[in-house]
Design a protein around this motif. Structure first.
Motif, PDB file in Angstrom:
ATOM      1  N   ASP A  41      10.431  -2.077  -9.256  1.00  0.00           N
ATOM      2  CA  ASP A  41      10.197  -3.517  -9.070  1.00  0.00           C
ATOM      3  C   ASP A  41       8.820  -3.755  -8.468  1.00  0.00           C
ATOM      4  N   VAL A  42       8.543  -3.015  -7.408  1.00  0.00           N
ATOM      5  CA  VAL A  42       7.257  -3.147  -6.719  1.00  0.00           C
ATOM      6  C   VAL A  42       6.114  -2.748  -7.647  1.00  0.00           C
ATOM      7  N   LEU A  43       6.295  -1.669  -8.382  1.00  0.00           N
ATOM      8  CA  LEU A  43       5.256  -1.189  -9.279  1.00  0.00           C
ATOM      9  C   LEU A  43       4.939  -2.218 -10.368  1.00  0.00           C
ATOM     10  N   ALA A  44       5.945  -2.907 -10.867  1.00  0.00           N
ATOM     11  CA  ALA A  44       5.699  -3.966 -11.851  1.00  0.00           C
ATOM     12  C   ALA A  44       4.808  -5.060 -11.255  1.00  0.00           C
ATOM     13  N   GLY A  45       5.091  -5.427 -10.024  1.00  0.00           N
ATOM     14  CA  GLY A  45       4.264  -6.423  -9.346  1.00  0.00           C
ATOM     15  C   GLY A  45       2.847  -5.947  -9.118  1.00  0.00           C
ATOM     16  N   VAL A  46       2.713  -4.725  -8.665  1.00  0.00           N
ATOM     17  CA  VAL A  46       1.380  -4.146  -8.439  1.00  0.00           C
ATOM     18  C   VAL A  46       0.622  -4.091  -9.768  1.00  0.00           C
ATOM     19  N   ASN A  47       1.295  -3.710 -10.833  1.00  0.00           N
ATOM     20  CA  ASN A  47       0.657  -3.666 -12.153  1.00  0.00           C
ATOM     21  C   ASN A  47       0.224  -5.054 -12.623  1.00  0.00           C
ATOM     22  N   ALA A  48       0.881  -6.093 -12.120  1.00  0.00           N
ATOM     23  CA  ALA A  48       0.515  -7.466 -12.467  1.00  0.00           C
ATOM     24  C   ALA A  48      -0.583  -8.014 -11.556  1.00  0.00           C
ATOM     25  N   GLY A  49      -0.980  -7.242 -10.550  1.00  0.00           N
ATOM     26  CA  GLY A  49      -2.028  -7.682  -9.637  1.00  0.00           C
ATOM     27  C   GLY A  49      -1.496  -8.292  -8.351  1.00  0.00           C
ATOM     28  N   MET A  50      -0.195  -8.165  -8.123  1.00  0.00           N
ATOM     29  CA  MET A  50       0.435  -8.709  -6.919  1.00  0.00           C
ATOM     30  C   MET A  50       0.457  -7.656  -5.815  1.00  0.00           C
ATOM     31  N   THR A  51       0.683  -8.106  -4.594  1.00  0.00           N
ATOM     32  CA  THR A  51       0.909  -7.199  -3.471  1.00  0.00           C
ATOM     33  C   THR A  51       2.383  -6.817  -3.488  1.00  0.00           C
ATOM     34  N   GLY A  52       2.679  -5.553  -3.260  1.00  0.00           N
ATOM     35  CA  GLY A  52       4.051  -5.088  -3.308  1.00  0.00           C
ATOM     36  C   GLY A  52       4.679  -4.959  -1.927  1.00  0.00           C
ATOM     37  N   CYS A  53       5.969  -5.255  -1.860  1.00  0.00           N
ATOM     38  CA  CYS A  53       6.747  -5.090  -0.635  1.00  0.00           C
ATOM     39  C   CYS A  53       8.084  -4.461  -1.012  1.00  0.00           C
ATOM     40  N   LEU A  54       8.329  -3.266  -0.527  1.00  0.00           N
ATOM     41  CA  LEU A  54       9.563  -2.548  -0.816  1.00  0.00           C
ATOM     42  C   LEU A  54      10.533  -2.702   0.346  1.00  0.00           C
ATOM     43  N   ILE A  55      11.765  -3.083   0.050  1.00  0.00           N
ATOM     44  CA  ILE A  55      12.812  -3.178   1.070  1.00  0.00           C
ATOM     45  C   ILE A  55      13.657  -1.913   0.973  1.00  0.00           C
ATOM     46  N   THR A  56      13.645  -1.113   2.031  1.00  0.00           N
ATOM     47  CA  THR A  56      14.404   0.131   2.028  1.00  0.00           C
ATOM     48  C   THR A  56      14.627   0.615   3.449  1.00  0.00           C
ATOM     49  N   ASN A  57      15.652   1.394   3.625  1.00  0.00           N
ATOM     50  CA  ASN A  57      15.906   2.049   4.904  1.00  0.00           C
ATOM     51  C   ASN A  57      15.410   3.484   4.889  1.00  0.00           C
ATOM     52  N   LYS A  58      14.917   3.919   3.760  1.00  0.00           N
ATOM     53  CA  LYS A  58      14.452   5.291   3.604  1.00  0.00           C
ATOM     54  C   LYS A  58      12.949   5.359   3.830  1.00  0.00           C
ATOM     55  N   THR A  59      12.489   6.521   4.190  1.00  0.00           N
ATOM     56  CA  THR A  59      11.052   6.749   4.285  1.00  0.00           C
ATOM     57  C   THR A  59      10.566   7.068   2.875  1.00  0.00           C
ATOM     58  N   ASN A  60       9.737   6.217   2.356  1.00  0.00           N
ATOM     59  CA  ASN A  60       9.281   6.362   0.980  1.00  0.00           C
ATOM     60  C   ASN A  60       7.762   6.417   0.905  1.00  0.00           C
ATOM     61  N   ILE A  61       7.313   7.152  -0.069  1.00  0.00           N
ATOM     62  CA  ILE A  61       5.923   7.030  -0.489  1.00  0.00           C
ATOM     63  C   ILE A  61       5.985   6.042  -1.637  1.00  0.00           C
ATOM     64  N   SER A  62       5.251   4.980  -1.529  1.00  0.00           N
ATOM     65  CA  SER A  62       5.413   3.878  -2.463  1.00  0.00           C
ATOM     66  C   SER A  62       4.071   3.286  -2.837  1.00  0.00           C
ATOM     67  N   SER A  63       4.052   2.587  -3.954  1.00  0.00           N
ATOM     68  CA  SER A  63       2.865   1.828  -4.339  1.00  0.00           C
ATOM     69  C   SER A  63       2.803   0.506  -3.580  1.00  0.00           C
ATOM     70  N   ALA A  64       3.845   0.243  -2.790  1.00  0.00           N
ATOM     71  CA  ALA A  64       3.910  -1.000  -2.020  1.00  0.00           C
ATOM     72  C   ALA A  64       2.925  -0.978  -0.858  1.00  0.00           C
ATOM     73  N   LYS A  65       2.306  -2.104  -0.615  1.00  0.00           N
ATOM     74  CA  LYS A  65       1.439  -2.244   0.551  1.00  0.00           C
ATOM     75  C   LYS A  65       2.283  -2.317   1.816  1.00  0.00           C
ATOM     76  N   TYR A  66       3.466  -2.928   1.697  1.00  0.00           N
ATOM     77  CA  TYR A  66       4.368  -3.079   2.829  1.00  0.00           C
ATOM     78  C   TYR A  66       5.712  -2.439   2.516  1.00  0.00           C
ATOM     79  N   ILE A  67       6.316  -1.820   3.516  1.00  0.00           N
ATOM     80  CA  ILE A  67       7.677  -1.303   3.411  1.00  0.00           C
ATOM     81  C   ILE A  67       8.441  -1.840   4.611  1.00  0.00           C
TER      82      ILE A  67
END
Length: 70
Positions: free
Chosen positions: A33-59
């Motif tokens: 979901d976040v990657l689709a937004g980033v690919n569209a030029g948006m800032t990404g925010c991932l909601i998770t309880n896990k420690t992730n390496i993500s393309s999201a600017k915010y977790i």
């Protein structure tokens, strides 16, 4: 539309609704979901309880934390 992480659906909606993608925050509970937004030029925010390496600017671990971002 092609499936996520292709940004075409988000770009279509942004254009139709007059949303500036450079000012938009794509919030999702999956990396794709976040990657689709980033690919569209948006800032990404991932909601998770896990420690992730993500393309999201915010977790965040709780949706309430998003209020602090906007």
């Amino acid at each position: 539309f092609l499936p996520k992480p292709n940004p075409n659906a988000l770009n279509f909606l942004a254009t139709k609704c007059g949303i500036d993608v450079t000012k938009a925050l794509m919030i999702g509970d999956r990396e794709i979901d976040v990657l689709a937004g980033v690919n569209a030029g948006m800032t990404g925010c991932l909601i998770t309880n896990k420690t992730n390496i993500s393309s999201a600017k915010y977790i965040v671990s709780d949706i309430g934390e998003i209020i602090k971002l906007v």
